[in-house]
Design an enzyme around this catalytic site. Structure first.
Site, short mmCIF file in Angstrom:
data_model
loop_
_atom_site.label_atom_id
_atom_site.label_comp_id
_atom_site.label_asym_id
_atom_site.label_seq_id
_atom_site.Cartn_x
_atom_site.Cartn_y
_atom_site.Cartn_z
N GLU A 137 44.14 40.12 35.65
CA GLU A 137 45.02 39.50 36.64
C GLU A 137 44.69 38.01 36.82
O GLU A 137 45.59 37.18 37.00
CB GLU A 137 44.91 40.23 37.98
CG GLU A 137 45.51 41.62 37.98
CD GLU A 137 46.99 41.64 37.68
OE1 GLU A 137 47.66 40.61 37.83
OE2 GLU A 137 47.50 42.70 37.28
N TYR A 218 47.77 38.38 46.09
CA TYR A 218 48.36 39.11 44.97
C TYR A 218 47.29 39.88 44.19
O TYR A 218 47.43 41.09 43.94
CB TYR A 218 49.11 38.16 44.04
CG TYR A 218 49.45 38.82 42.73
CD1 TYR A 218 50.50 39.72 42.64
CD2 TYR A 218 48.68 38.58 41.59
CE1 TYR A 218 50.79 40.37 41.45
CE2 TYR A 218 48.96 39.21 40.39
CZ TYR A 218 50.02 40.10 40.33
OH TYR A 218 50.30 40.75 39.16
N ASP A 236 54.07 38.79 43.46
CA ASP A 236 54.05 37.54 42.70
C ASP A 236 55.48 37.11 42.40
O ASP A 236 56.44 37.67 42.94
CB ASP A 236 53.21 37.69 41.43
CG ASP A 236 53.85 38.64 40.42
OD1 ASP A 236 54.85 39.32 40.76
OD2 ASP A 236 53.36 38.70 39.28
#
Length: 443
Positions: A137, A218, A236
């Site tokens: 991520e 996020y 996002d």
């Protein structure tokens, strides 16, 4: 409050009205969620969760009008088309008729079976190890999936555990990160890894993850839902784009308040039994079907039967964004100073853009060849020939560098620089892409 002109109810339509006047950003009288503008004077405010139509046709500040009608979805569509409006929230024009699901409740129902069939085979999806998911991520921020795959594999080969990352030499870490950009991500990765290693493992809550360096809302939501089964949304750009089209929402998705509202609304429909799959399904839809570049592939979308923008024929009109300020453009001159098979490099300042990274010597402004030779001479490198000249450009988030590069043959290795061999540049020193692009044809 403003008094709105009511629309006449058709025979057989159900009359619904909010029990009290409510303003935007106040609690919904039906479910308590925060209300938002509905996108036009005709329908006032609305609850994004239960879709209660609020304060649309008040005749005065105290009492709702008897004309406060709840329009059926089809009638709302017809009204907006006739008026030529931007079709705000077709699915939210009023509280749905009895027996119809809330629009957002369609998301897990439609996306989970679709994701099971359509999900890409990505390396970080092959397990639920929080180290792997967290690393991916962070890498995927501002970087394409295809570009990340190779970096992800090389990084894990070199640093297979969070303990290895915590103990890694900082210069080696930056070399592993070279080319991904946004190098503070790598530094924060190591800071967080040290805290995780010291604690004996990752925190398993959204709040605990959010407290780690470099972890925003996020990333915390993604790791919490995927790795620890927490029903927490990860919102996002992909997810905001999907929601904007699904709800035909005219609110600009680059407004932080819109992102905050989206997170609250999504979490009311998060499936407790598989929150991680739902998080990834939303990401997948935004990345592969409801994409950012060009029109969405609505024909392949599992939500096309419920998507307000698609049903209105206006999917390409969403999402809306507030205009960004233009990037500042800066001219720079970059030097490839060669001496005895070595190239001059130096460390950037510890603060600011590309802080603490290696760079080719450079100065502000666009110098001529003669001026470049003079500058190199002032550094004590005894330049005697211009070997090549080339122009390059690099775009940062808020600034664009227009760079003129001069490759100069030099007679002296001045100690103000580090003089690196091609092997050292390849294996030891991390040069940001802004500078490494000058070496593409020379090493």
């Amino acid at each position: 409050m403003v008094s709105y002109k009511p629309l006449a109810a058709s025979a057989g339509e159900t009359v619904r009205r909010a029990p009290v006047p409510v303003a935007a950003d106040s609690p919904c009288p039906c479910c308590g969620s925060i209300t938002i503008p509905n996108g036009g004077d005709a329908l006032g405010y609305i609850c994004p969760v239960c879709l209660w139509e609020i304060d649309p046709f008040l005749t005065g500040p105290e009492e709702p009008s008897d004309q406060n009608h709840g329009l059926t979805l089809n009638r709302a569509r017809a009204h907006y088309r006739a008026e030529g409006a931007c079709l705000p929230r077709l699915k939210q024009a009023c509280r749905p008729p009895e027996g119809e699901e809330r629009p957002l409740a369609w998301l897990p129902k439609k996306l989970l079976p679709w994701y099971k069939q359509a999900a890409r085979d990505l390396p970080w999806r092959r397990d639920r190890d929080p180290y792997h998911v967290w690393l991916s991520e962070i890498m995927l921020q501002q970087t394409r999936v295809e570009a990340v795959k190779g970096y992800y594999a090389r990084f894990l080969e070199a640093l297979p555990t969070v303990q290895a990352l915590a103990e890694c030499d900082p210069d080696r870490l930056l070399k592993l990160w070279e080319g991904l950009g946004y190098y503070n991500r790598a530094r924060n990765l190591q800071k967080a890894a040290r805290l995780v290693a010291e604690a004996g493992g990752f925190p398993d809550t959204y709040e605990g993850l959010l407290a780690l360096p470099g972890v925003g809302e996020y990333t915390a939501g993604a790791v919490a839902s995927i790795c620890f089964g927490r029903p927490v949304a990860a919102v996002d750009g992909n997810v905001l784009r999907v929601l904007s089209r699904f709800l035909a929402d005219p609110a600009p998705i680059n407004d932080p308040a819109v992102k905050k509202r989206a997170k609250v609304a999504l979490e009311t429909v998060y499936p407790a039994e598989c929150p991680g799959n739902f998080t990834q399904a939303l990401m997948e839809l935004g990345a592969t079907v409801c994409g950012p570049n060009g029109p969405p592939d609505c024909g392949a979308c599992p939500l096309k039967g419920q998507c307000a923008a698609f049903l209105a024929g206006k999917a390409a009109d969403f999402p809306k964004k507030e205009a960004k300020k233009p990037r500042k453009v800066q001219d720079r001159t970059v030097f490839l100073l060669r001496c005895g098979g070595r190239l001059a490099i130096e460390k950037r300042p510890a603060r600011g853009l590309l802080a603490g990274l290696w760079q080719l010597p450079n100065v502000e402004g666009a110098l001529s060849a003669r001026q470049a030779l003079e500058q190199a001479a002032a550094w004590g490198t005894e330049p005697h020939d211009v070997l090549t000249q080339r122009h390059r450009k690099h775009i940062f988030t808020h600034i664009t560098w227009e760079m003129e590069g001069f490759e100069l043959a030099c007679g002296r290795e001045d100690p103000r620089f580090v003089w690196a061999t091609p092997e050292q540049l390849e294996n030891d020193h991390a040069l940001p892409t802004a500078f490494r692009q000058f070496l593409e044809d020379t090493i």
